[in-house]
Design an enzyme around this catalytic site. Structure first.
Site, PDB file in Angstrom:
ATOM      1  N   HIS A  73      22.995 -13.219   0.562  1.00  0.00           N
ATOM      2  CA  HIS A  73      22.881 -12.291  -0.652  1.00  0.00           C
ATOM      3  C   HIS A  73      21.977 -12.984  -2.056  1.00  0.00           C
ATOM      4  O   HIS A  73      21.805 -12.231  -2.778  1.00  0.00           O
ATOM      5  CB  HIS A  73      24.296 -12.055  -1.053  1.00  0.00           C
ATOM      6  CG  HIS A  73      24.811 -13.226  -1.841  1.00  0.00           C
ATOM      7  ND1 HIS A  73      25.373 -14.557  -1.288  1.00  0.00           N
ATOM      8  CD2 HIS A  73      24.961 -13.658  -3.220  1.00  0.00           C
ATOM      9  CE1 HIS A  73      26.012 -15.142  -2.118  1.00  0.00           C
ATOM     10  NE2 HIS A  73      25.789 -14.508  -3.450  1.00  0.00           N
TER      11      HIS A  73
HETATM   12  C1  UD1 Z   1      26.948 -12.885  -8.173  1.00  0.00           C
HETATM   13  C2  UD1 Z   1      26.432 -14.339  -8.840  1.00  0.00           C
HETATM   14  C3  UD1 Z   1      26.269 -15.226  -7.500  1.00  0.00           C
HETATM   15  C4  UD1 Z   1      27.473 -15.255  -6.651  1.00  0.00           C
HETATM   16  C5  UD1 Z   1      27.720 -13.820  -6.113  1.00  0.00           C
HETATM   17  C6  UD1 Z   1      28.649 -13.789  -5.019  1.00  0.00           C
HETATM   18  C7  UD1 Z   1      25.363 -14.186 -10.976  1.00  0.00           C
HETATM   19  C8  UD1 Z   1      23.962 -14.702 -11.579  1.00  0.00           C
HETATM   20  N1  UD1 Z   1      25.386 -14.242  -9.645  1.00  0.00           N
HETATM   21  O1  UD1 Z   1      25.686 -12.470  -7.647  1.00  0.00           O
HETATM   22  O2  UD1 Z   1      26.227 -16.798  -8.188  1.00  0.00           O
HETATM   23  O3  UD1 Z   1      27.054 -16.097  -5.401  1.00  0.00           O
HETATM   24  O4  UD1 Z   1      27.756 -12.916  -7.300  1.00  0.00           O
HETATM   25  O5  UD1 Z   1      28.842 -12.523  -4.950  1.00  0.00           O
HETATM   26  O6  UD1 Z   1      26.418 -14.005 -11.520  1.00  0.00           O
HETATM   27  N2  UD1 Z   1      27.423  -4.869  -6.517  1.00  0.00           N
HETATM   28  C9  UD1 Z   1      27.993  -3.845  -6.172  1.00  0.00           C
HETATM   29  N3  UD1 Z   1      29.409  -3.923  -5.959  1.00  0.00           N
HETATM   30  C10 UD1 Z   1      29.941  -5.017  -6.460  1.00  0.00           C
HETATM   31  C11 UD1 Z   1      29.193  -6.017  -7.198  1.00  0.00           C
HETATM   32  C12 UD1 Z   1      27.893  -5.989  -6.960  1.00  0.00           C
HETATM   33  O7  UD1 Z   1      27.562  -2.729  -5.570  1.00  0.00           O
HETATM   34  O8  UD1 Z   1      31.371  -5.129  -6.547  1.00  0.00           O
HETATM   35  C13 UD1 Z   1      25.846  -4.729  -6.555  1.00  0.00           C
HETATM   36  C14 UD1 Z   1      25.287  -4.238  -7.795  1.00  0.00           C
HETATM   37  O9  UD1 Z   1      24.526  -3.242  -7.640  1.00  0.00           O
HETATM   38  C15 UD1 Z   1      24.614  -5.387  -8.577  1.00  0.00           C
HETATM   39  C16 UD1 Z   1      24.338  -6.354  -7.193  1.00  0.00           C
HETATM   40  O10 UD1 Z   1      25.499  -5.950  -6.203  1.00  0.00           O
HETATM   41  O11 UD1 Z   1      23.067  -4.985  -8.855  1.00  0.00           O
HETATM   42  C17 UD1 Z   1      24.388  -7.549  -7.477  1.00  0.00           C
HETATM   43  O12 UD1 Z   1      25.329  -7.939  -8.204  1.00  0.00           O
HETATM   44  P1  UD1 Z   1      25.501  -9.034  -9.471  1.00  0.00           P
HETATM   45  O13 UD1 Z   1      26.878  -9.226  -9.963  1.00  0.00           O
HETATM   46  O14 UD1 Z   1      24.440  -8.872 -10.233  1.00  0.00           O
HETATM   47  O15 UD1 Z   1      25.090 -10.412  -8.807  1.00  0.00           O
HETATM   48  P2  UD1 Z   1      25.553 -10.970  -7.148  1.00  0.00           P
HETATM   49  O16 UD1 Z   1      24.120 -10.841  -6.581  1.00  0.00           O
HETATM   50  O17 UD1 Z   1      26.751 -10.431  -6.634  1.00  0.00           O
END
Ligand code: UD1
Length: 367
Positions: free
Chosen positions: A212
Protein backbone atom coordinates in the site's frame (compact mmCIF):
# COMPACT_ATOMS: atom_id res chain seq x y z
CA UNK A 1 -8.14 13.14 38.50
CA UNK A 2 -5.65 12.86 35.65
CA UNK A 3 -6.96 12.42 32.14
CA UNK A 4 -4.89 10.60 29.54
CA UNK A 5 -6.07 11.43 26.03
CA UNK A 6 -5.21 8.99 23.24
CA UNK A 7 -5.28 10.14 19.61
CA UNK A 8 -5.62 7.46 16.92
CA UNK A 9 -6.67 7.65 13.31
CA UNK A 10 -5.37 4.91 11.06
CA UNK A 11 -5.44 1.13 11.03
CA UNK A 12 -1.93 0.55 12.45
CA UNK A 13 -2.74 2.72 15.50
CA UNK A 14 -5.53 0.57 16.86
CA UNK A 15 -3.46 -2.52 17.78
CA UNK A 16 -1.12 -0.26 19.73
CA UNK A 17 -3.88 1.66 21.50
CA UNK A 18 -5.55 -1.53 22.78
CA UNK A 19 -2.89 -2.78 25.23
CA UNK A 20 -1.93 0.69 26.48
CA UNK A 21 -5.58 1.64 27.07
CA UNK A 22 -6.24 -1.59 28.95
CA UNK A 23 -3.14 -1.30 31.15
CA UNK A 24 -3.95 2.31 32.04
CA UNK A 25 -7.55 1.30 32.82
CA UNK A 26 -6.22 -0.86 35.66
CA UNK A 27 -4.69 2.20 37.42
CA UNK A 28 -6.63 4.03 40.14
CA UNK A 29 -8.06 7.56 39.89
CA UNK A 30 -7.42 8.25 36.26
CA UNK A 31 -9.68 8.78 33.29
CA UNK A 32 -9.03 8.13 29.63
CA UNK A 33 -10.42 9.66 26.46
CA UNK A 34 -9.96 8.22 22.99
CA UNK A 35 -10.19 10.57 20.02
CA UNK A 36 -10.42 8.95 16.58
CA UNK A 37 -9.50 11.41 13.87
CA UNK A 38 -11.37 9.49 11.18
CA UNK A 39 -8.28 9.32 8.91
CA UNK A 40 -9.34 5.72 8.24
CA UNK A 41 -13.11 5.45 8.07
CA UNK A 42 -14.07 2.25 6.22
CA UNK A 43 -15.47 -0.37 8.57
CA UNK A 44 -12.78 -2.83 7.54
CA UNK A 45 -10.01 -0.29 8.22
CA UNK A 46 -11.34 0.89 11.58
CA UNK A 47 -14.50 -0.30 13.39
CA UNK A 48 -13.71 -3.98 13.10
CA UNK A 49 -10.48 -3.44 15.09
CA UNK A 50 -12.32 -1.81 18.01
CA UNK A 51 -14.74 -4.77 17.99
CA UNK A 52 -12.04 -7.43 17.95
CA UNK A 53 -9.90 -5.73 20.61
CA UNK A 54 -13.02 -5.20 22.75
CA UNK A 55 -12.18 -1.52 23.01
CA UNK A 56 -14.95 0.96 23.86
CA UNK A 57 -16.00 3.10 20.92
CA UNK A 58 -13.90 6.27 20.63
CA UNK A 59 -15.27 9.06 22.84
CA UNK A 60 -14.96 11.52 19.97
CA UNK A 61 -14.65 11.00 16.21
CA UNK A 62 -13.48 13.92 14.08
CA UNK A 63 -14.49 12.19 10.83
CA UNK A 64 -11.84 14.02 8.82
CA UNK A 65 -11.63 11.35 6.09
CA UNK A 66 -9.28 11.52 3.12
CA UNK A 67 -7.55 14.49 1.60
CA UNK A 68 -4.12 15.75 0.66
CA UNK A 69 -1.53 15.53 3.42
CA UNK A 70 -1.90 19.24 4.18
CA UNK A 71 -5.70 19.16 4.26
CA UNK A 72 -5.92 15.96 6.30
CA UNK A 73 -3.30 17.16 8.83
CA UNK A 74 -4.84 20.64 9.08
CA UNK A 75 -8.39 19.33 9.57
CA UNK A 76 -7.18 17.05 12.35
CA UNK A 77 -5.28 19.91 14.01
CA UNK A 78 -8.27 22.24 13.98
CA UNK A 79 -10.54 19.55 15.44
CA UNK A 80 -8.07 18.52 18.14
CA UNK A 81 -7.29 22.04 19.34
CA UNK A 82 -10.85 22.53 20.66
CA UNK A 83 -10.90 19.09 22.26
CA UNK A 84 -7.58 19.55 24.06
CA UNK A 85 -8.67 22.98 25.33
CA UNK A 86 -11.98 21.61 26.61
CA UNK A 87 -10.62 18.54 28.37
CA UNK A 88 -7.30 19.72 29.85
CA UNK A 89 -5.62 16.31 29.65
CA UNK A 90 -2.49 15.64 31.72
CA UNK A 91 -0.91 14.11 28.68
CA UNK A 92 -1.66 13.20 25.05
CA UNK A 93 -0.65 9.73 23.87
CA UNK A 94 0.10 9.31 20.16
CA UNK A 95 1.04 6.19 18.25
CA UNK A 96 3.42 5.47 15.42
CA UNK A 97 3.88 7.75 12.42
CA UNK A 98 0.65 8.53 10.62
CA UNK A 99 -0.67 12.00 9.80
CA UNK A 100 -2.94 11.86 12.87
CA UNK A 101 0.14 11.32 15.07
CA UNK A 102 1.95 14.42 13.88
CA UNK A 103 -1.19 16.58 13.89
CA UNK A 104 -1.92 15.70 17.53
CA UNK A 105 1.69 16.20 18.62
CA UNK A 106 1.87 19.68 17.05
CA UNK A 107 -1.40 20.85 18.59
CA UNK A 108 -0.62 19.50 22.06
CA UNK A 109 2.91 20.87 22.23
CA UNK A 110 1.71 24.37 21.32
CA UNK A 111 -0.85 24.19 24.13
CA UNK A 112 1.95 23.08 26.52
CA UNK A 113 0.34 19.66 26.98
CA UNK A 114 2.98 16.91 27.27
CA UNK A 115 3.07 14.43 24.39
CA UNK A 116 3.89 10.75 24.92
CA UNK A 117 4.93 9.00 21.70
CA UNK A 118 4.53 5.24 21.50
CA UNK A 119 6.94 3.75 18.94
CA UNK A 120 9.34 6.67 18.99
CA UNK A 121 12.74 6.83 17.34
CA UNK A 122 12.27 4.62 14.27
CA UNK A 123 13.99 6.03 11.18
CA UNK A 124 14.15 4.81 7.59
CA UNK A 125 16.50 7.63 6.57
CA UNK A 126 14.14 8.29 3.65
CA UNK A 127 12.57 11.75 3.88
CA UNK A 128 10.43 11.08 0.81
CA UNK A 129 8.24 8.90 3.03
CA UNK A 130 5.51 11.01 4.68
CA UNK A 131 5.82 8.74 7.71
CA UNK A 132 9.50 9.66 8.17
CA UNK A 133 8.62 13.36 8.39
CA UNK A 134 5.86 12.49 10.87
CA UNK A 135 8.29 10.46 13.01
CA UNK A 136 11.04 13.07 13.17
CA UNK A 137 8.74 15.99 13.99
CA UNK A 138 6.61 14.08 16.50
CA UNK A 139 9.71 12.96 18.39
CA UNK A 140 11.09 16.49 18.51
CA UNK A 141 8.03 17.82 20.38
CA UNK A 142 7.41 14.78 22.61
CA UNK A 143 8.17 14.73 26.34
CA UNK A 144 8.06 10.96 26.79
CA UNK A 145 9.44 8.78 24.01
CA UNK A 146 8.67 5.08 24.26
CA UNK A 147 11.02 3.11 22.02
CA UNK A 148 10.66 -0.46 20.72
CA UNK A 149 14.32 -1.25 19.98
CA UNK A 150 17.82 0.01 20.77
CA UNK A 151 18.36 1.50 17.31
CA UNK A 152 15.48 3.87 18.07
CA UNK A 153 17.27 5.15 21.20
CA UNK A 154 20.45 5.72 19.19
CA UNK A 155 18.53 7.66 16.52
CA UNK A 156 16.95 9.94 19.11
CA UNK A 157 20.22 10.65 20.91
CA UNK A 158 21.81 11.47 17.52
CA UNK A 159 18.99 13.94 16.85
CA UNK A 160 19.71 15.73 20.13
CA UNK A 161 16.81 14.43 22.25
CA UNK A 162 17.62 14.47 25.97
CA UNK A 163 18.18 10.90 27.16
CA UNK A 164 16.01 11.53 30.26
CA UNK A 165 12.97 11.55 27.92
CA UNK A 166 13.70 8.10 26.45
CA UNK A 167 12.14 4.88 27.71
CA UNK A 168 13.10 1.63 26.01
CA UNK A 169 9.93 -0.36 26.66
CA UNK A 170 9.70 -2.86 23.78
CA UNK A 171 7.04 -3.34 21.14
CA UNK A 172 3.35 -2.88 22.01
CA UNK A 173 2.30 -4.36 18.67
CA UNK A 174 3.70 -7.66 19.91
CA UNK A 175 1.61 -7.36 23.11
CA UNK A 176 -1.51 -7.49 20.95
CA UNK A 177 -0.17 -10.17 18.65
CA UNK A 178 0.75 -12.48 21.56
CA UNK A 179 -2.62 -11.98 23.18
CA UNK A 180 -4.71 -12.56 20.05
CA UNK A 181 -2.71 -15.34 18.41
CA UNK A 182 -4.45 -18.28 20.17
CA UNK A 183 -7.92 -16.99 19.15
CA UNK A 184 -6.79 -16.46 15.58
CA UNK A 185 -5.69 -20.08 15.16
CA UNK A 186 -9.32 -21.23 15.17
CA UNK A 187 -10.09 -19.14 12.10
CA UNK A 188 -7.54 -20.48 9.66
CA UNK A 189 -9.40 -23.52 8.37
CA UNK A 190 -12.64 -21.72 7.38
CA UNK A 191 -10.64 -18.74 6.12
CA UNK A 192 -8.56 -20.81 3.74
CA UNK A 193 -11.72 -22.65 2.71
CA UNK A 194 -13.29 -19.31 1.76
CA UNK A 195 -10.37 -18.76 -0.64
CA UNK A 196 -10.75 -22.25 -2.11
CA UNK A 197 -7.56 -23.46 -0.39
CA UNK A 198 -7.08 -26.53 1.76
CA UNK A 199 -5.77 -26.35 5.29
CA UNK A 200 -2.81 -28.66 5.77
CA UNK A 201 -1.23 -28.80 9.23
CA UNK A 202 2.22 -29.95 8.15
CA UNK A 203 3.20 -27.36 5.57
CA UNK A 204 1.99 -23.85 4.78
CA UNK A 205 0.67 -23.82 1.26
CA UNK A 206 0.33 -20.17 0.38
CA UNK A 207 2.06 -16.80 0.63
CA UNK A 208 0.48 -13.58 1.97
CA UNK A 209 0.83 -10.20 0.24
CA UNK A 210 0.16 -6.61 1.38
CA UNK A 211 1.14 -3.56 -0.68
CA UNK A 212 0.00 0.00 0.00
CA UNK A 213 2.98 2.41 0.18
CA UNK A 214 2.70 5.34 -2.25
CA UNK A 215 6.22 4.44 -3.48
CA UNK A 216 4.81 1.14 -4.79
CA UNK A 217 1.23 2.06 -5.71
CA UNK A 218 1.49 5.55 -7.15
CA UNK A 219 4.07 4.76 -9.83
CA UNK A 220 2.08 2.71 -12.35
CA UNK A 221 5.16 1.08 -13.94
CA UNK A 222 6.35 -0.08 -10.51
CA UNK A 223 2.90 -1.40 -9.62
CA UNK A 224 2.68 -3.30 -12.92
CA UNK A 225 6.13 -4.86 -12.33
CA UNK A 226 5.03 -5.93 -8.86
CA UNK A 227 1.85 -7.56 -10.18
CA UNK A 228 3.78 -9.31 -12.96
CA UNK A 229 6.22 -10.86 -10.50
CA UNK A 230 3.34 -11.81 -8.17
CA UNK A 231 1.63 -13.48 -11.16
CA UNK A 232 4.83 -15.46 -11.78
CA UNK A 233 5.24 -16.48 -8.12
CA UNK A 234 1.58 -17.49 -7.93
CA UNK A 235 2.23 -20.08 -10.66
CA UNK A 236 4.32 -21.88 -8.02
CA UNK A 237 2.24 -21.21 -4.89
CA UNK A 238 -1.08 -19.41 -4.32
CA UNK A 239 -0.86 -15.86 -2.98
CA UNK A 240 -3.54 -14.27 -0.79
CA UNK A 241 -3.60 -10.49 -1.20
CA UNK A 242 -5.85 -8.40 1.12
CA UNK A 243 -6.06 -5.11 -0.75
CA UNK A 244 -5.75 -1.71 0.98
CA UNK A 245 -8.17 0.94 -0.43
CA UNK A 246 -5.28 2.97 -1.87
CA UNK A 247 -4.04 -0.09 -3.78
CA UNK A 248 -7.53 -1.14 -4.87
CA UNK A 249 -8.06 2.24 -6.47
CA UNK A 250 -4.81 1.89 -8.46
CA UNK A 251 -5.29 -1.78 -9.39
CA UNK A 252 -8.75 -1.08 -10.81
CA UNK A 253 -7.10 1.20 -13.39
CA UNK A 254 -4.52 -1.35 -14.59
CA UNK A 255 -5.08 -3.03 -17.90
CA UNK A 256 -3.23 -6.28 -17.18
CA UNK A 257 -4.15 -9.89 -16.60
CA UNK A 258 -4.08 -11.19 -13.04
CA UNK A 259 -3.21 -14.82 -12.37
CA UNK A 260 -6.10 -16.84 -10.93
CA UNK A 261 -3.73 -17.99 -8.17
CA UNK A 262 -3.32 -14.39 -7.06
CA UNK A 263 -6.29 -14.27 -4.71
CA UNK A 264 -7.49 -10.72 -4.01
CA UNK A 265 -9.66 -9.98 -1.02
CA UNK A 266 -10.94 -6.99 0.98
CA UNK A 267 -8.75 -5.68 3.84
CA UNK A 268 -9.12 -8.34 6.52
CA UNK A 269 -9.95 -7.94 10.19
CA UNK A 270 -7.03 -8.24 12.64
CA UNK A 271 -7.67 -11.83 13.77
CA UNK A 272 -8.06 -13.03 10.19
CA UNK A 273 -4.88 -11.28 9.16
CA UNK A 274 -2.73 -12.78 11.90
CA UNK A 275 -4.30 -16.19 11.29
CA UNK A 276 -3.28 -15.90 7.63
CA UNK A 277 0.15 -14.50 8.48
CA UNK A 278 1.06 -17.05 11.13
CA UNK A 279 0.20 -19.96 8.79
CA UNK A 280 1.78 -18.57 5.65
CA UNK A 281 4.97 -19.86 4.07
CA UNK A 282 6.16 -16.25 3.57
CA UNK A 283 4.86 -12.71 3.41
CA UNK A 284 5.55 -10.12 0.72
CA UNK A 285 4.88 -6.63 2.04
CA UNK A 286 5.73 -2.95 2.25
CA UNK A 287 4.00 -2.48 5.61
CA UNK A 288 5.90 -1.57 8.77
CA UNK A 289 3.83 -3.64 11.18
CA UNK A 290 3.99 -6.81 9.07
CA UNK A 291 7.80 -6.70 9.15
CA UNK A 292 7.58 -6.82 12.95
CA UNK A 293 4.83 -9.41 13.24
CA UNK A 294 6.55 -11.80 10.83
CA UNK A 295 9.79 -11.49 12.81
CA UNK A 296 7.94 -12.47 15.97
CA UNK A 297 6.15 -15.32 14.17
CA UNK A 298 9.29 -16.57 12.41
CA UNK A 299 7.66 -16.27 8.98
CA UNK A 300 10.07 -15.19 6.20
CA UNK A 301 9.27 -11.62 5.13
CA UNK A 302 10.25 -10.07 1.80
CA UNK A 303 9.87 -6.30 1.95
CA UNK A 304 9.44 -4.39 -1.31
CA UNK A 305 11.31 -1.32 -0.11
CA UNK A 306 14.93 -0.15 -0.25
CA UNK A 307 15.02 0.83 3.42
CA UNK A 308 13.31 0.07 6.68
CA UNK A 309 12.74 2.02 9.87
CA UNK A 310 12.80 -1.37 11.63
CA UNK A 311 16.38 -2.60 11.05
CA UNK A 312 16.13 -5.03 13.96
CA UNK A 313 13.78 -7.15 11.81
CA UNK A 314 16.53 -7.60 9.21
CA UNK A 315 19.36 -8.10 11.73
CA UNK A 316 17.69 -10.48 14.18
CA UNK A 317 14.40 -11.26 12.45
CA UNK A 318 13.15 -12.83 9.23
CA UNK A 319 12.93 -9.68 7.14
CA UNK A 320 14.82 -9.17 3.86
CA UNK A 321 14.73 -5.92 1.88
CA UNK A 322 14.14 -6.49 -1.81
CA UNK A 323 14.56 -2.90 -3.05
CA UNK A 324 13.62 -2.16 -6.64
CA UNK A 325 15.04 -5.30 -8.28
CA UNK A 326 12.00 -7.55 -8.32
CA UNK A 327 13.95 -10.47 -9.78
CA UNK A 328 15.43 -10.68 -6.25
CA UNK A 329 11.91 -11.24 -4.94
CA UNK A 330 11.32 -14.13 -7.32
CA UNK A 331 14.69 -15.69 -6.42
CA UNK A 332 14.09 -15.27 -2.68
CA UNK A 333 10.72 -17.03 -2.96
CA UNK A 334 12.27 -19.83 -5.01
CA UNK A 335 14.82 -20.34 -2.20
CA UNK A 336 12.09 -20.39 0.44
CA UNK A 337 10.16 -22.98 -1.59
CA UNK A 338 13.23 -25.22 -1.52
CA UNK A 339 14.04 -24.74 2.18
CA UNK A 340 11.40 -22.83 4.03
CA UNK A 341 13.03 -22.32 7.46
CA UNK A 342 14.48 -18.85 8.08
CA UNK A 343 16.55 -18.55 11.28
CA UNK A 344 15.44 -15.74 13.53
CA UNK A 345 15.66 -14.29 17.02
CA UNK A 346 12.80 -12.38 18.66
CA UNK A 347 14.21 -8.92 19.53
CA UNK A 348 14.67 -8.04 23.23
CA UNK A 349 11.57 -6.74 25.06
CA UNK A 350 9.19 -7.98 22.34
CA UNK A 351 7.69 -10.00 25.13
CA UNK A 352 4.06 -8.93 25.47
CA UNK A 353 4.76 -6.60 28.42
CA UNK A 354 5.53 -3.31 26.67
CA UNK A 355 2.18 -1.67 27.46
CA UNK A 356 2.55 -2.60 31.12
CA UNK A 357 5.87 -0.73 31.20
CA UNK A 358 4.37 2.26 29.38
CA UNK A 359 1.36 2.48 31.71
CA UNK A 360 3.57 2.36 34.81
CA UNK A 361 5.80 5.17 33.53
CA UNK A 362 2.80 7.32 32.54
CA UNK A 363 1.02 6.72 35.81
CA UNK A 364 4.08 7.43 37.98
CA UNK A 365 4.82 10.59 36.05
CA UNK A 366 1.39 12.21 36.29
CA UNK A 367 -0.15 10.80 39.50
C1 UD1 B 1 -1.77 5.52 6.30
C2 UD1 B 1 -0.45 5.92 6.93
C3 UD1 B 1 0.56 4.78 6.78
C4 UD1 B 1 -0.01 3.45 7.26
C5 UD1 B 1 -1.33 3.20 6.54
C6 UD1 B 1 -1.96 1.90 6.98
C7 UD1 B 1 0.03 8.33 6.77
C8 UD1 B 1 0.86 9.34 6.12
N1 UD1 B 1 0.12 7.10 6.27
O1 UD1 B 1 -1.56 5.40 4.89
O2 UD1 B 1 1.71 5.09 7.56
O3 UD1 B 1 0.90 2.41 6.99
O4 UD1 B 1 -2.22 4.27 6.83
O5 UD1 B 1 -3.17 1.69 6.34
O6 UD1 B 1 -0.67 8.65 7.71
N2 UD1 B 1 -9.00 5.11 2.21
C9 UD1 B 1 -10.25 4.53 2.15
N3 UD1 B 1 -10.81 4.08 3.31
C10 UD1 B 1 -10.18 4.20 4.50
C11 UD1 B 1 -8.92 4.79 4.54
C12 UD1 B 1 -8.33 5.25 3.39
O7 UD1 B 1 -10.85 4.40 1.10
O8 UD1 B 1 -10.77 3.78 5.52
C13 UD1 B 1 -8.37 5.56 0.96
C14 UD1 B 1 -8.56 7.04 0.76
O9 UD1 B 1 -9.09 7.24 -0.50
C15 UD1 B 1 -7.15 7.64 0.82
C16 UD1 B 1 -6.24 6.43 0.66
O10 UD1 B 1 -6.99 5.28 1.01
O11 UD1 B 1 -6.93 8.58 -0.18
C17 UD1 B 1 -5.07 6.54 1.55
O12 UD1 B 1 -5.45 6.78 2.92
P1 UD1 B 1 -4.54 7.69 3.87
O13 UD1 B 1 -5.10 7.76 5.22
O14 UD1 B 1 -4.24 8.95 3.19
O15 UD1 B 1 -3.17 6.95 3.96
P2 UD1 B 1 -2.80 5.43 3.87
O16 UD1 B 1 -2.26 5.15 2.54
O17 UD1 B 1 -3.88 4.53 4.39
Amino acid sequence: MNTYLHVVGARPNFMKLAPVYKELASKPNISQLVVHTGQHYDNLMSQVFFDQFQLPLPDINLNVGSGTHAKQTADIMIGLEKIFENHHPSCIIVYRDVNSTLAAALVASKLYIPVAHVEAGLRSGDRKMPEEINRILTDQVSELLFTPSEDANNNLIREGIDSSKLFYVGNVMIDTLKKMLPQSKKLIKPLLGSFGLNYVTTLPLYGLVTIHRPSNTDNIDKLISIILVLNKISNKIPLIFPVHPRTRYKLDKLNIKFSKNLIFTEPTAYLDFIALQSHSLFVITDSGGVQEESTYLGVPCLTIRSNTERPVTTILGTNKLIGDDLSLLYNAISNILMNYKTPHIIPPLWDGQAAQRIAKILFDKYK
